[in-house]
Design an enzyme around this catalytic site. Sequence first.
Site, PDB file in Angstrom:
ATOM      1  CB  SER A 182      -4.455  19.895   8.028  1.00 20.69           C
ATOM      2  OG  SER A 182      -3.284  20.093   8.781  1.00 20.69           O
ATOM      3  CG  ASP A 282      -2.020  12.528  10.396  1.00 21.50           C
ATOM      4  OD1 ASP A 282      -0.977  13.193  10.546  1.00 21.50           O
ATOM      5  OD2 ASP A 282      -3.164  13.021  10.444  1.00 21.50           O
ATOM      6  CG  HIS A 312      -1.220  15.648   8.230  1.00 20.60           C
ATOM      7  ND1 HIS A 312      -2.194  15.434   9.173  1.00 20.60           N
ATOM      8  CD2 HIS A 312      -1.268  16.969   7.939  1.00 20.60           C
ATOM      9  CE1 HIS A 312      -2.795  16.578   9.450  1.00 20.60           C
ATOM     10  NE2 HIS A 312      -2.257  17.525   8.719  1.00 20.60           N
TER      11      HIS A 312
END
Length: 339
Positions: A182, A282, A312
């Site tokens: 991320s 995501d 995600h």
Amino acid sequence: MKKLTKLLALLFLITSFVSIQISLSNAQPPLIDPYSFFHIIPNPDGSITRIKEFYPTVPPNTSSTIAFSRDVPLDPVKKTWVRLYLPNKSEHDFNLPIIVFAHGGGFIILSTATPSVDSFLSNTANKLNVLVVSVEYRLAPEHRLPAAYDDVLDALYWVKENKDEWVSNYGDASRCILMGESVGGNIAYNVGLRASVLTRELQPLVIRGLVLIQPFFGGSNPNRVKYGNLQKMIDFLWHLSLPLGANLNNPYFNPMFGGGSRNLDNIKSLGWRIAIAGCDGDFIFDRQVEVFEFFKKQGVNVIRNFGKGFYHGVFIGNSTKAQELYQFVRNVFSPYITW
Ligand SMILES: *[C@@H]1O[C@H](CO)[C@@H](O)[C@H](O)[C@H]1NC(C)=O
Ligand SMILES: *[C@@H]1O[C@H](CO)[C@@H](O)[C@H](O)[C@H]1NC(C)=O
Ligand SMILES: *[C@@H]1O[C@H](CO)[C@@H](O)[C@H](O)[C@H]1NC(C)=O
């Protein structure tokens, strides 16, 4: 309805990361306040209070069948530190490749000691048979970018100095990979750009490539409108983490800004590999595709593993997906790195 699904995916990310139970049916997507959404409280001096009960941490683990961990101070002034993970294996416990890792959390929350991150890294050390150096970098908005980049770069110098007993006894700094998930993927990329012009200073540490797991980038973004309120959450994170006065037209935010960093040429000539993992469930997947295509066009040796569905944070939160990721990383770096 689509926006709601995406917002729920974001909620899932946060809940899966910090192991909190939010009743999804209670979520109020169109009006939700980003501060309460992230369980933070703004303070008058511009800092935020992270509500402790939502952000549990675990201590290092000294007796485990998977991997041992230890916390070591990095820069006492900045209060940064690293958590090291050494696989519990009777053989091959020396000359391990080193993965320098940056965790996710929107630049503003979470830690390498967050239970899901800690457990993922323990498995990473074991399954990839590597020494992991996970960086507890400084968070925004108290420390805006490039603070996190500076701290992870500090960790590269720390590995290079080779003063730690685990690094010197078990690690091989000449086979180093920068990896992040991320916003950690964003950090790994930006630190990689910087490190690509510091190869001599960093010796004997040699970076072989980057692993960007669902990296968090922004972009010129024709899709901004499409994201609606979700985009407001994403913008909120950037607003808290970008340098004061910076707008979104910014290279930290967008790797394609201004035609991309000139340091990409160094990454190319150094022969680094860039592995990008993602999945189309995501909410920031299309940016990852865009960045992948961009790297490819620049002639960078970039390899993708893009799957269907999920959300995600899935590679940290789901051990089956984590196994897939380890296999991918192994394939990308073999035989370039012998494991
Ligand atoms: C390492 O793992 C083995 C099992 O594979 C276990 O028996 C041993 O206790 C572990 N070592 C430590 C120090 O926890
Ligand atoms: C250490 O890891 C083992 C798994 O090998 C786990 O069972 C144990 O609970 C962990 N200990 C701590 C203090 O987290
Ligand atoms: C984890 O991922 C696998 C597929 O890789 C899937 O079958 C499983 O349902 C997922 N588990 C959760 C809890 O999402």
